[in-house]
Enzyme design. Sequence first.
Site, mmCIF file in Angstrom:
data_model
loop_
_atom_site.group_PDB
_atom_site.id
_atom_site.type_symbol
_atom_site.label_atom_id
_atom_site.label_comp_id
_atom_site.label_asym_id
_atom_site.label_seq_id
_atom_site.Cartn_x
_atom_site.Cartn_y
_atom_site.Cartn_z
ATOM 1 N N ASP A 68 0.972 -1.309 -0.200
ATOM 2 C CA ASP A 68 -0.287 0.558 -0.118
ATOM 3 C C ASP A 68 1.337 0.722 0.649
ATOM 4 O O ASP A 68 1.798 1.181 1.032
ATOM 5 C CB ASP A 68 -0.728 -0.114 0.899
ATOM 6 C CG ASP A 68 -2.169 1.238 1.146
ATOM 7 O OD1 ASP A 68 -1.703 2.092 0.547
ATOM 8 O OD2 ASP A 68 -2.880 0.964 1.938
ATOM 9 N N VAL A 69 1.128 2.039 -1.112
ATOM 10 C CA VAL A 69 1.808 3.414 -0.690
ATOM 11 C C VAL A 69 1.575 3.848 -0.621
ATOM 12 O O VAL A 69 2.543 5.122 -0.228
ATOM 13 C CB VAL A 69 2.063 3.387 -2.516
ATOM 14 C CG1 VAL A 69 2.633 2.662 -3.458
ATOM 15 C CG2 VAL A 69 0.883 4.243 -3.148
ATOM 16 N N ASN A 95 3.483 3.971 -10.302
ATOM 17 C CA ASN A 95 1.901 4.527 -11.591
ATOM 18 C C ASN A 95 1.271 4.089 -10.409
ATOM 19 O O ASN A 95 -0.257 5.100 -11.242
ATOM 20 C CB ASN A 95 2.306 2.711 -12.513
ATOM 21 C CG ASN A 95 0.437 2.160 -12.659
ATOM 22 O OD1 ASN A 95 0.470 3.451 -13.494
ATOM 23 N ND2 ASN A 95 0.234 1.277 -12.177
ATOM 24 N N TYR A 163 -7.793 15.646 -7.994
ATOM 25 C CA TYR A 163 -6.943 14.881 -8.929
ATOM 26 C C TYR A 163 -5.992 15.628 -9.869
ATOM 27 O O TYR A 163 -5.084 15.595 -10.351
ATOM 28 C CB TYR A 163 -8.200 13.531 -9.941
ATOM 29 C CG TYR A 163 -7.026 12.453 -11.172
ATOM 30 C CD1 TYR A 163 -5.997 10.907 -10.599
ATOM 31 C CD2 TYR A 163 -6.326 13.250 -12.321
ATOM 32 C CE1 TYR A 163 -5.763 10.568 -11.455
ATOM 33 C CE2 TYR A 163 -5.685 12.659 -13.157
ATOM 34 C CZ TYR A 163 -5.136 11.359 -12.775
ATOM 35 O OH TYR A 163 -4.552 10.821 -13.097
ATOM 36 N N LYS A 167 -1.731 15.470 -9.634
ATOM 37 C CA LYS A 167 -0.988 15.656 -11.006
ATOM 38 C C LYS A 167 -0.142 16.866 -11.282
ATOM 39 O O LYS A 167 1.148 16.364 -12.138
ATOM 40 C CB LYS A 167 -1.868 15.279 -11.525
ATOM 41 C CG LYS A 167 -2.328 13.734 -11.334
ATOM 42 C CD LYS A 167 -1.634 12.300 -11.407
ATOM 43 C CE LYS A 167 -1.893 11.651 -11.321
ATOM 44 N NZ LYS A 167 -0.857 10.149 -10.896
#
Length: 258
Positions: A68-69, A95, A163, A167
């Site tokens: 789990d990043v 990713n 989001y 990013k």
Amino acid sequence: MSESSQPNNNDKIALVTGAGSGIGRAVALGLLNDGFTVVLAGRRIEPLNELVQMAETAGQRALAVATDVRDPQSVEALFSTIKAHYGRLDVAFNNAGVNAPAVPMDELPLEKWLNCIDTNVTGVFLCARAAFGLMRHQIPQGGRIINNGSISAHTPRPFTSPYTASKHAVMGLTKSIALDGRAFNIVCSQIDIGNAYTELSARMTKGVLQADGRTAAEPMVDVKHIADAVCHIASLPLSTNILNMTIMASNMPFVGRG
């Protein structure tokens, strides 16, 4: 955790997060076909183990690690495993990522914002930090970190503030790693993807909210072309870097969006 046969000393080691599906799975398969030994990280171990079995059948080498990043301890365990098995890391593809509901900002629950930021920003930072440390201290020194950005690192869609913000943050992180890595032969790239066709994005072929209020179907690009692009970046010598690559469906509404 499941592993295929041990690599030779001359093999390059690559890590792919979010490797169980979509872009991550396609990139992992591409790297395996290019001769990399691939560490497959993701929250669900079952699809990772399926990829390991596919690799074994094809005479390739892969290692599956449930990760789990968002969790610092989970990321630390992932990189401890990489170091214990292989002693080095040549390529890391950050990713793993999530989106948030497309609703007006005042209707967005805080936990949805936090999940997006924790995964897309903190998760990328944690994995990049660990990869940087391993690459800095390994012999020979150096390696390549590739971050999955997005068209939204440049221009938002309607109702995508979490989001889009995440990013944009990845872009700043990419540039910082590229600068800070110079002293240690560590390079960093970002691939900004537009409309790759996966199970999650298939809905876009039926209609997506546009900046002018219309809902319109959008063209998609085969995810294999995304994998080919990442593999090309991964294959470059460390003396050469593609800092930013945008790969997209040619007719999607990005240039001139709005």
